[in-house]
Design an enzyme around this catalytic site. Structure first.
Site, mmCIF file in Angstrom:
data_model
loop_
_atom_site.group_PDB
_atom_site.id
_atom_site.type_symbol
_atom_site.label_atom_id
_atom_site.label_comp_id
_atom_site.label_asym_id
_atom_site.label_seq_id
_atom_site.Cartn_x
_atom_site.Cartn_y
_atom_site.Cartn_z
ATOM 1 C CG ASP A 31 -2.183 0.806 0.965
ATOM 2 O OD1 ASP A 31 -3.270 0.214 0.930
ATOM 3 O OD2 ASP A 31 -2.061 2.042 0.746
ATOM 4 N NE ARG A 155 -22.036 -12.167 1.179
ATOM 5 C CZ ARG A 155 -22.677 -13.153 1.804
ATOM 6 N NH1 ARG A 155 -23.924 -13.001 2.149
ATOM 7 N NH2 ARG A 155 -22.061 -14.286 2.093
ATOM 8 C CD GLU A 156 -17.516 -3.002 3.083
ATOM 9 O OE1 GLU A 156 -17.961 -2.524 4.133
ATOM 10 O OE2 GLU A 156 -17.130 -2.318 2.125
ATOM 11 C CG PHE A 250 -29.210 -9.736 -2.020
ATOM 12 C CD1 PHE A 250 -28.486 -10.805 -1.546
ATOM 13 C CD2 PHE A 250 -28.641 -8.477 -1.954
ATOM 14 C CE1 PHE A 250 -27.211 -10.643 -1.015
ATOM 15 C CE2 PHE A 250 -27.365 -8.302 -1.429
ATOM 16 C CZ PHE A 250 -26.657 -9.388 -0.962
ATOM 17 C CB ALA A 253 -38.662 -4.658 2.043
ATOM 18 N N GLY A 254 -36.341 -2.741 3.058
ATOM 19 C CA GLY A 254 -35.816 -1.905 4.142
ATOM 20 C C GLY A 254 -35.555 -0.500 3.659
ATOM 21 C CB CYS A 261 -20.058 -2.711 -3.957
ATOM 22 S SG CYS A 261 -18.541 -3.026 -3.048
ATOM 23 N NE ARG A 328 -16.328 2.901 1.681
ATOM 24 C CZ ARG A 328 -15.439 2.070 1.126
ATOM 25 N NH1 ARG A 328 -14.813 2.431 0.033
ATOM 26 N NH2 ARG A 328 -15.194 0.901 1.658
HETATM 27 C C1 UGA Z 1 -21.689 -6.432 -2.410
HETATM 28 C C2 UGA Z 1 -21.948 -7.824 -3.022
HETATM 29 O O1 UGA Z 1 -22.898 -8.531 -2.226
HETATM 30 C C3 UGA Z 1 -20.669 -8.631 -3.115
HETATM 31 O O2 UGA Z 1 -20.915 -9.853 -3.775
HETATM 32 C C4 UGA Z 1 -19.637 -7.814 -3.920
HETATM 33 O O3 UGA Z 1 -18.401 -8.502 -4.008
HETATM 34 C C5 UGA Z 1 -19.424 -6.494 -3.234
HETATM 35 O O4 UGA Z 1 -20.664 -5.788 -3.179
HETATM 36 C C6 UGA Z 1 -18.410 -5.727 -4.058
HETATM 37 O O5 UGA Z 1 -18.690 -5.420 -5.219
HETATM 38 O O6 UGA Z 1 -17.276 -5.541 -3.595
HETATM 39 P P1 UGA Z 1 -21.417 -5.471 0.089
HETATM 40 O O7 UGA Z 1 -21.501 -4.117 -0.542
HETATM 41 O O8 UGA Z 1 -20.344 -5.758 1.068
HETATM 42 O O9 UGA Z 1 -21.261 -6.614 -1.060
HETATM 43 O O10 UGA Z 1 -22.774 -5.689 0.844
HETATM 44 P P2 UGA Z 1 -24.111 -6.577 0.678
HETATM 45 O O11 UGA Z 1 -24.148 -7.594 1.753
HETATM 46 O O12 UGA Z 1 -24.282 -7.048 -0.699
HETATM 47 O O13 UGA Z 1 -25.214 -5.490 1.022
HETATM 48 C C7 UGA Z 1 -25.349 -4.300 0.228
HETATM 49 C C8 UGA Z 1 -26.480 -3.442 0.732
HETATM 50 O O14 UGA Z 1 -27.735 -4.025 0.414
HETATM 51 C C9 UGA Z 1 -26.506 -3.224 2.249
HETATM 52 O O15 UGA Z 1 -26.805 -1.863 2.482
HETATM 53 C C10 UGA Z 1 -27.627 -4.104 2.734
HETATM 54 O O16 UGA Z 1 -28.225 -3.635 3.908
HETATM 55 C C11 UGA Z 1 -28.579 -4.040 1.555
HETATM 56 N N1 UGA Z 1 -29.484 -5.198 1.431
HETATM 57 C C12 UGA Z 1 -28.977 -6.438 1.195
HETATM 58 C C13 UGA Z 1 -30.852 -5.003 1.506
HETATM 59 O O17 UGA Z 1 -31.337 -3.876 1.706
HETATM 60 N N2 UGA Z 1 -31.681 -6.089 1.358
HETATM 61 C C14 UGA Z 1 -31.200 -7.326 1.127
HETATM 62 O O18 UGA Z 1 -32.035 -8.260 0.989
HETATM 63 C C15 UGA Z 1 -29.816 -7.509 1.052
#
Ligand code: UGA
Length: 450
Positions: A31, A155-156, A250, A253-254, A261, A328
């Site tokens: 880094d 995913r984070e 996925f 709802a919320g 991402c 973010r």
């Molecule tokens: C997302 C993807 O899930 C990963 O596969 C991908 O590698 C990553 O982006 C990336 O491109 O680096 P991430 O952003 O860590 O991962 O988070 P998610 O778990 O996907 O959640 C994203 C958002 O969607 C969160 O705000 C979560 O609260 C929301 N969410 C998720 C919903 O509102 N409803 C759902 O049913 C699922």
């Protein structure tokens, strides 16, 4: 086992580095931020990610993982160089490739022998070719360069598990020998590999993220319809998800998606489509619904309280999702601003994101505990579905509040439990215990038209 350098120690770089070391490879994570490298060498992990400290410590101790702030040092004697730098959203919504370009130039300058370059940064179609061009121009004597697009799907919050147990490995290259060499790095993983051309691999990443984002916007649109008519979106999603053609993931709802991402990738894919002369309506709607969900929530709370002017609202959860301190594009931040714009006072608490919230200057009274946050408020708005909120002492919260409204912005609480403690539950597309007149009237209008 291979010798690998990873450029960038953000979420993707650090997770990839630690996991590749765990798979047995010898890895140096580079880094340009010296402070970050010193911290990592001292065992201080710059991100909140469950299990990362142990994984890093174990692999450093085993001599498979090290950190460097010097390109020549990190890239000496490596067979593979992974680019894992940010590709943020630029002002026009497209992906900003400046870090990818700089890293590519530095890699070309610093390598003392040819190596395969792997791009893990989420980058628009054509980026692998662009990296090849930069490498060829800077070091023609090492050409032809082999560049492999190898997107990451972690995913984070569960990054290590996603990285060590992926659903698939995607590899896109013009050099099939290089693509198979990268495939061999993952041979200990039990998952299918897709080996294709770079454009297709780059598109798989955007297609995947945009599709997941679209599902969330879809279910949020259905939730608004449920809210207007008196149906329960959580059961609707369950009923839909049991169809194997739909699946249940996925569909929660919320308050919509946030993070580093989905918002940026939906925008970048839409930007690519527009640049290609297309009109990406579904992507535009996905984004518009997601932005609108935050306003919808604030209006819904205002309607329930009667007014926001002079009201005090406790926002529980600031991070864009649980198990991360990442703020973010977090829905909570826009919601706090919107509540304040409408005259409310806001108190906020998050189990891990408070230091980040302070650094950002989040315009709410930042509290040290759930109890402090909810004391004397008219309404509680749950913005992140952290376990500590789901399992909180809601009886105690009810006693500490001045008002009675609990807005469950993630549909993660049991409405009956909240009601049992004397509070009024409000969810996203979940019927309240008392039917709203507007819901009955809306159903009657539909029936009359039918
Ligand atoms: C997302 C993807 O899930 C990963 O596969 C991908 O590698 C990553 O982006 C990336 O491109 O680096 P991430 O952003 O860590 O991962 O988070 P998610 O778990 O996907 O959640 C994203 C958002 O969607 C969160 O705000 C979560 O609260 C929301 N969410 C998720 C919903 O509102 N409803 C759902 O049913 C699922």
């Amino acid at each position: 086992m291979a010798r690998i350098a990873i450029v960038g120690t953000g979420y993707v770089g650090l997770t990839t580095g630690a996991c590749m070391a765990e798979m047995g490879h010898t890895v140096c994570c580079l880094d340009i931020n010296r402070r970050r490298v010193e911290d990592l060498r001292a065992g201080v992990i710059p991100i909140y990610e469950p299990g990362m400290d142990t994984l890093v410590a174990t692999n450093v101790a085993a001599g498979r993982l090290r950190f460097s702030a010097d390109y020549r040092d990190a890239l000496s004697n490596v067979e593979f160089v992974v680019i894992a730098v940010p590709t943020p959203m630029s002002d026009d919504g497209q992906a900003d490739l400046r870090y990818v370009v700089t890293a590519s130039k530095q890699i070309a300058r610093s390598l003392t022998a040819p190596a395969i370059v792997i791009n893990k940064s989420t980058s628009p179609v054509g980026t692998a070719d662009r990296i090849s061009g930069i490498l060829e121009a800077a070091r023609p004597e090492f050409g032809p360069w082999s560049v492999v697009c190898n997107p990451e799907f972690l995913r984070e919050g569960c990054a290590i598990d996603d990285c060590l147990h992926p659903a698939r490995v995607v590899l896109g290259s013009r050099d099939m020998v290089a693509a198979h060499a990268v495939e061999a790095l993952y041979e200990s993983l039990d998952c299918p590999a897709i080996i294709t051309d770079p454009y297709t691999a780059e598109m798989i990443k955007y297609g995947s993220n945009a599709f997941l984002a679209m599902r969330i916007s879809f279910v949020n649109e259905v939730a608004r319809i449920c809210d207007a008519l008196g149906a329960d979106v959580t059961t609707v999603a369950k009923g839909m998800g049991l169809d194997p053609r739909i699946g249940s993931a996925f569909l929660q709802a919320g308050l919509g998606y946030g993070g580093s991402c989905f918002p940026k990738d939906v925008s970048a894919l839409a930007g690519m489509a527009v640049s290609a002369g297309l009109d990406p309506q579904l992507l535009q709607s996905t984004r518009a619904i997601n932005d609108g969900q935050r306003d919808w929530a604030v209006k819904r709370l205002e309607e329930t309280l009667g007014h926001l002017e002079g009201a005090t609202v406790a926002v529980l959860g600031l991070a864009f999702k649980p198990d991360t301190d990442d703020l973010r594009e977090a829905p909570a931040l826009d919601i706090i601003q919107s509540l304040i714009d409408r005259g409310a006072s806001v108190r906020a608490y998050d189990p891990v994101a408070m230091p980040g919230a302070e650094r950002l200057g989040v315009p709410a009274l930042l509290c040290g505990s759930i109890e402090e946050c909810v004391s004397g408020v008219d309404a509680v708005l749950l913005a992140t579905d952290w376990d500590v909120f789901i399992h909180a002492d809601w009886a105690r919260i009810g006693q500490l509040m001045r008002g009675t409204v609990v807005f469950d912005g993630r549909n993660c609480l049991d409405p009956q439990v909240i009601a049992r403690h004397g509070m009024n539950y409000l969810g996203v597309g979940r019927p309240g215990l008392v039917e709203r007149t507007s819901q009955r009237e809306a159903r009657e209008r539909i029936a009359a038209v039918a």
